[in-house]
Design an enzyme around this catalytic site. Structure first.
Site, PDB file in Angstrom:
ATOM      1  CG  HIS A  17      38.134  48.044  41.714  1.00 50.74           C
ATOM      2  ND1 HIS A  17      36.886  47.538  41.411  1.00 50.74           N
ATOM      3  CD2 HIS A  17      38.031  48.589  42.947  1.00 50.74           C
ATOM      4  CE1 HIS A  17      36.072  47.776  42.419  1.00 50.74           C
ATOM      5  NE2 HIS A  17      36.736  48.423  43.368  1.00 50.74           N
ATOM      6  NE  ARG A  90      35.379  56.019  45.283  1.00 50.40           N
ATOM      7  CZ  ARG A  90      34.423  55.202  45.657  1.00 50.40           C
ATOM      8  NH1 ARG A  90      33.748  54.521  44.762  1.00 50.40           N
ATOM      9  NH2 ARG A  90      34.102  55.054  46.919  1.00 50.40           N
ATOM     10  CB  SER A 127      31.476  47.693  42.824  1.00 51.91           C
ATOM     11  OG  SER A 127      32.813  47.448  42.504  1.00 51.91           O
TER      12      SER A 127
END
Length: 160
Positions: A17, A90, A127
């Site tokens: 992030h 990603r 996360s």
């Protein structure tokens, strides 16, 4: 003023992030890191805790502001005069979903979405994976900033 938003849950914020936020801060006059308020989603950290953590770790970039929102992101953008959404990608699977969102957002409001390819060293990072690894005692020190790792360990210990 060129303004962009980097939306997400940030539960917790990861080095991936921060890579996107830092790179965005070099392209825009102001970058708003907006934490999604989703009461139906079970989060490890409260919205207020995530906002605090983000303020701590984005301190090096004076043009980054932290905020929270609920509802449609494009409504947040219109209300705050933000013309661009920045999303990190990603993998190709991210692109499939994010492209549809970008097209819908553009159609609804004229807000553009900019896709940034993730630094390859963070291409696997999410996360949810950080939380899972930390839950089982794995080393996440290279995945999150030290302050975030400490808060993550403390929170997991509280829940044990």
């Amino acid at each position: 003023m060129r303004r962009a938003v980097c939306p997400g849950s940030y539960d917790p914020v990861t080095n991936g992030h921060l890579d996107i936020i830092e790179r965005s801060s070099k392209l825009f006059d102001e970058v708003v890191v907006a934490v999604l308020i989703n009461k139906s989603k079970k989060s490890l950290f409260s919205v207020e805790e995530r906002l605090d953590m983000l303020r701590e770790v984005t301190e090096p970039w004076p043009n980054v502001r932290i905020d929270a929102w609920h509802g449609l992101l494009v409504d947040y953008c219109k209300t705050n005069g933000i013309g661009a959404i920045v999303k990190g990608l990603r993998a190709v699977s991210d692109f499939d979903y994010e492209l549809q969102m970008a097209q819908m957002n553009q159609q609804l409001s004229g807000v553009e979405t900019m896709f940034m390819s993730t630094n390859p060293q963070y291409s696997f990072l999410a996360s949810s994976l950080v939380k899972e690894v930390a839950t089982y005692g794995g080393d996440v020190s290279n995945l999150v900033p030290p302050k975030i790792e400490q808060r993550l360990r403390e929170r997991l210990a509280e829940r044990a």
